[in-house]
Design an enzyme around this catalytic site. Sequence first.
Site, PDB file in Angstrom:
ATOM      1  N   GLY A   1      43.276  33.677  24.949  1.00  0.00           N
ATOM      2  CA  GLY A   1      42.106  32.870  24.584  1.00  0.00           C
ATOM      3  C   GLY A   1      41.773  33.123  23.125  1.00  0.00           C
ATOM      4  O   GLY A   1      42.006  34.218  22.601  1.00  0.00           O
ATOM      5  N   GLY A   2      41.276  32.112  22.438  1.00  0.00           N
ATOM      6  CA  GLY A   2      40.872  32.289  21.037  1.00  0.00           C
ATOM      7  C   GLY A   2      42.051  32.625  20.160  1.00  0.00           C
ATOM      8  O   GLY A   2      43.109  32.007  20.241  1.00  0.00           O
TER       9      GLY A   2
ATOM     10  N   LYS B   1      42.459  39.327  33.763  1.00  0.00           N
ATOM     11  CA  LYS B   1      41.634  40.522  33.628  1.00  0.00           C
ATOM     12  C   LYS B   1      40.181  40.108  33.718  1.00  0.00           C
ATOM     13  O   LYS B   1      39.731  39.242  32.992  1.00  0.00           O
ATOM     14  CB  LYS B   1      41.866  41.182  32.266  1.00  0.00           C
ATOM     15  CG  LYS B   1      43.014  42.147  32.271  1.00  0.00           C
ATOM     16  CD  LYS B   1      43.169  42.768  30.918  1.00  0.00           C
ATOM     17  CE  LYS B   1      43.747  41.747  29.975  1.00  0.00           C
ATOM     18  NZ  LYS B   1      43.919  42.176  28.625  1.00  0.00           N
TER      19      LYS B   1
ATOM     20  N   THR C   1      39.198  31.182  16.977  1.00  0.00           N
ATOM     21  CA  THR C   1      38.527  32.270  17.685  1.00  0.00           C
ATOM     22  C   THR C   1      37.181  31.794  18.245  1.00  0.00           C
ATOM     23  O   THR C   1      36.595  30.815  17.746  1.00  0.00           O
ATOM     24  CB  THR C   1      38.371  33.480  16.751  1.00  0.00           C
ATOM     25  OG1 THR C   1      37.953  34.593  17.537  1.00  0.00           O
ATOM     26  CG2 THR C   1      37.383  33.220  15.631  1.00  0.00           C
ATOM     27  N   ALA C   2      36.713  32.487  19.293  1.00  0.00           N
ATOM     28  CA  ALA C   2      35.486  32.051  19.989  1.00  0.00           C
ATOM     29  C   ALA C   2      34.317  31.875  19.016  1.00  0.00           C
ATOM     30  O   ALA C   2      33.563  30.905  19.124  1.00  0.00           O
ATOM     31  CB  ALA C   2      35.130  33.052  21.073  1.00  0.00           C
TER      32      ALA C   2
ATOM     33  N   PRO D   1      39.174  28.494  22.105  1.00  0.00           N
ATOM     34  CA  PRO D   1      38.157  28.878  23.098  1.00  0.00           C
ATOM     35  C   PRO D   1      38.147  28.058  24.381  1.00  0.00           C
ATOM     36  O   PRO D   1      37.440  28.406  25.313  1.00  0.00           O
ATOM     37  CB  PRO D   1      36.840  28.689  22.348  1.00  0.00           C
ATOM     38  CG  PRO D   1      37.148  27.915  21.130  1.00  0.00           C
ATOM     39  CD  PRO D   1      38.615  27.849  20.917  1.00  0.00           C
TER      40      PRO D   1
ATOM     41  N   MET E   1      31.964  39.626  23.918  1.00  0.00           N
ATOM     42  CA  MET E   1      31.789  40.451  25.120  1.00  0.00           C
ATOM     43  C   MET E   1      30.420  41.120  25.141  1.00  0.00           C
ATOM     44  O   MET E   1      30.280  42.261  25.584  1.00  0.00           O
ATOM     45  CB  MET E   1      32.909  41.510  25.193  1.00  0.00           C
ATOM     46  CG  MET E   1      34.270  40.877  25.416  1.00  0.00           C
ATOM     47  SD  MET E   1      35.620  42.035  25.460  1.00  0.00           S
ATOM     48  CE  MET E   1      36.161  41.972  23.765  1.00  0.00           C
TER      49      MET E   1
ATOM     50  N   ASP F   1      45.666  34.486  31.504  1.00  0.00           N
ATOM     51  CA  ASP F   1      44.573  35.157  32.196  1.00  0.00           C
ATOM     52  C   ASP F   1      43.388  34.224  32.354  1.00  0.00           C
ATOM     53  O   ASP F   1      43.471  33.030  32.103  1.00  0.00           O
ATOM     54  CB  ASP F   1      44.201  36.464  31.481  1.00  0.00           C
ATOM     55  CG  ASP F   1      43.937  36.240  30.012  1.00  0.00           C
ATOM     56  OD1 ASP F   1      43.213  35.289  29.702  1.00  0.00           O
ATOM     57  OD2 ASP F   1      44.472  36.997  29.174  1.00  0.00           O
TER      58      ASP F   1
HETATM   59  N1  SAH Z   1      40.762  36.639  21.372  1.00  0.00           N
HETATM   60  C1  SAH Z   1      39.540  35.973  21.767  1.00  0.00           C
HETATM   61  C2  SAH Z   1      38.470  36.962  22.205  1.00  0.00           C
HETATM   62  C3  SAH Z   1      38.810  37.734  23.428  1.00  0.00           C
HETATM   63  S1  SAH Z   1      37.499  38.777  23.910  1.00  0.00           S
HETATM   64  C4  SAH Z   1      39.046  35.100  20.618  1.00  0.00           C
HETATM   65  O1  SAH Z   1      39.561  35.175  19.506  1.00  0.00           O
HETATM   66  O2  SAH Z   1      38.139  34.314  20.865  1.00  0.00           O
HETATM   67  C5  SAH Z   1      36.694  37.801  25.130  1.00  0.00           C
HETATM   68  C6  SAH Z   1      35.324  37.363  24.634  1.00  0.00           C
HETATM   69  O3  SAH Z   1      35.460  36.257  23.779  1.00  0.00           O
HETATM   70  C7  SAH Z   1      34.399  36.877  25.723  1.00  0.00           C
HETATM   71  O4  SAH Z   1      33.764  37.947  26.385  1.00  0.00           O
HETATM   72  C8  SAH Z   1      33.414  36.062  24.936  1.00  0.00           C
HETATM   73  O5  SAH Z   1      32.502  36.872  24.246  1.00  0.00           O
HETATM   74  C9  SAH Z   1      34.323  35.432  23.901  1.00  0.00           C
HETATM   75  N2  SAH Z   1      34.762  34.096  24.322  1.00  0.00           N
HETATM   76  C10 SAH Z   1      36.018  33.688  24.545  1.00  0.00           C
HETATM   77  N3  SAH Z   1      36.048  32.377  24.877  1.00  0.00           N
HETATM   78  C11 SAH Z   1      34.769  31.955  24.857  1.00  0.00           C
HETATM   79  C12 SAH Z   1      34.148  30.704  25.073  1.00  0.00           C
HETATM   80  N4  SAH Z   1      34.839  29.618  25.401  1.00  0.00           N
HETATM   81  N5  SAH Z   1      32.794  30.644  24.968  1.00  0.00           N
HETATM   82  C13 SAH Z   1      32.082  31.717  24.638  1.00  0.00           C
HETATM   83  N6  SAH Z   1      32.627  32.915  24.393  1.00  0.00           N
HETATM   84  C14 SAH Z   1      33.946  33.039  24.494  1.00  0.00           C
END
Ligand code: SAH
Length: 479
Positions: free
Chosen positions: A305-306, A274, A335-336, A229, A387, A252
């Site tokens: 991310g995540g 994006k 993951t977040a 995250p 999201m 991104d």
């Molecule tokens: N693949 C990523 C999610 C991508 S969708 C994962 O596994 O985390 C993008 C959403 O993830 C964002 O809109 C938010 O809801 C969440 N997110 C990602 N990074 C974040 C963070 N550092 N803090 C809070 N929410 C986060």
Amino acid sequence: MDHLPVFLDVKGKKIIVDGGGTLAARRVERALDAGAMVHVYAEKLGEEFRELKNHPSLTHHTDAPQLPDFIGATVAYGATEDEERDRHLYDMANHNHVLANVADVTEYCDFITPSIIDRSPLVIAISSGGAAPIIARILRARIEAILPAAYGKLAAFSGRLRERVMTKLKTPESRRMFWENTIDGPVADKFLSGDPKAAKKQFLIELDAAALGQDVEKVGEVYLVGTGPGDPDLLTFRALHLMQRADVVLYDRLIGDGIINLVRRDAERVFVGKRPNDHAMEQQEISDLMVKLAKEGKRVLRLKGGDPFIFGRGGEELETLAAADVPFQVIPGITAASGCASYAGIPLTHRDHAQSCVFVTAHGKDGVLSLDWETMARPGQTVAIYMGRSSLDFLTEEFIRRGVDPNTPAAIVDNGTRPNQQVVKGTLSNLYEKAEAANLPGPALVIIGSVVDLSDTLNWYKNFETDKHTMSLSASVEL
Ligand code: SAH
């Protein structure tokens, strides 16, 4: 340079270790590992010798070493921590031209015992010339962390193929070029990703081509890597290794600077950012670009991310790669929901609160929201919504409309795990207003369920408070 670095071959040779404690045990262990015949001198051997003392190459003497004991020895270690005895050992060793080392006493050392990273047959030795052994040890820990465990096996694999290269390639120059290309190329990639058979096949193809003076058609690869995250410390070792190998990186907005800076410095960077409703590059364009770059023979790093397989469209991107026959690897990330929950002190499950946890996205394909409300509104469960910031109003109202108690605790974690993390807590009935008031920049994760209350006592991550404080301080200085 104050010392000459050498790796001694001590197989079958005599090594003296004077002492029976921890220091002595470490020296004995290393000497035995290197195949020496070790003579240890101590009235009693300590606990650390339990595993070592029955080693066939170890001889235990209960008296102190005498001058004749040094005849034919290669190295002698003083590790009794008795100054007089250690100095005596040094004198006797010198008298017999045996290299001596007394632990922690520089003037009684003919050589230094370096800190080592053992990926045998690959061994890295670090020395600070005795000036700062702690620095050498810290460095050792860092190298240990970044060097894949399989590197030793890769070295052994190369060693087994050396003869063939010797026979096929006649000049040292051609062999050097060949090794450089293979060991840092697809052969190593295949080996380190756990496929030694494919690595050997590729090796032989490349060797044949090199012998004929031909180029092998380069096949690139895509690394789909989850970066967690935001806090760079939450990267996996594997993520870091692949980040160091990439030729080109696609990233991104969700990827923080702290993480991008860890990518190999001369890798080309492509922002495919994006933002909701502002697609810098369409999903298909991104996938097509990865195919194109990989077909040019590049190692393409796609940072996500995540975790790439949790609301990350990782699956969609890989389908395009698979259809184009581009090899790929997927590296999971935190993951977040996991990261935000941990850093906000909200356990996603807890025996008194929630027996299950669901991860949902409030963003469907083409922005259409189709949530399974029956499942979401179940009691005894935590709901983590990705999201969900822009539809928070609708989401919280809908929970209440579906019969969930309006006083159910709920939180929104903004920029979770990052220095500017903010956690806004409330209930289903007031979270939206509180989030609006806080004017959160995003990305943000919504957590609904009674586990949120636990953060009153479990909230351990305080950085953001100090950071917010310093941020406002620096803002006022700028004004
Ligand atoms: N693949 C990523 C999610 C991508 S969708 C994962 O596994 O985390 C993008 C959403 O993830 C964002 O809109 C938010 O809801 C969440 N997110 C990602 N990074 C974040 C963070 N550092 N803090 C809070 N929410 C986060």
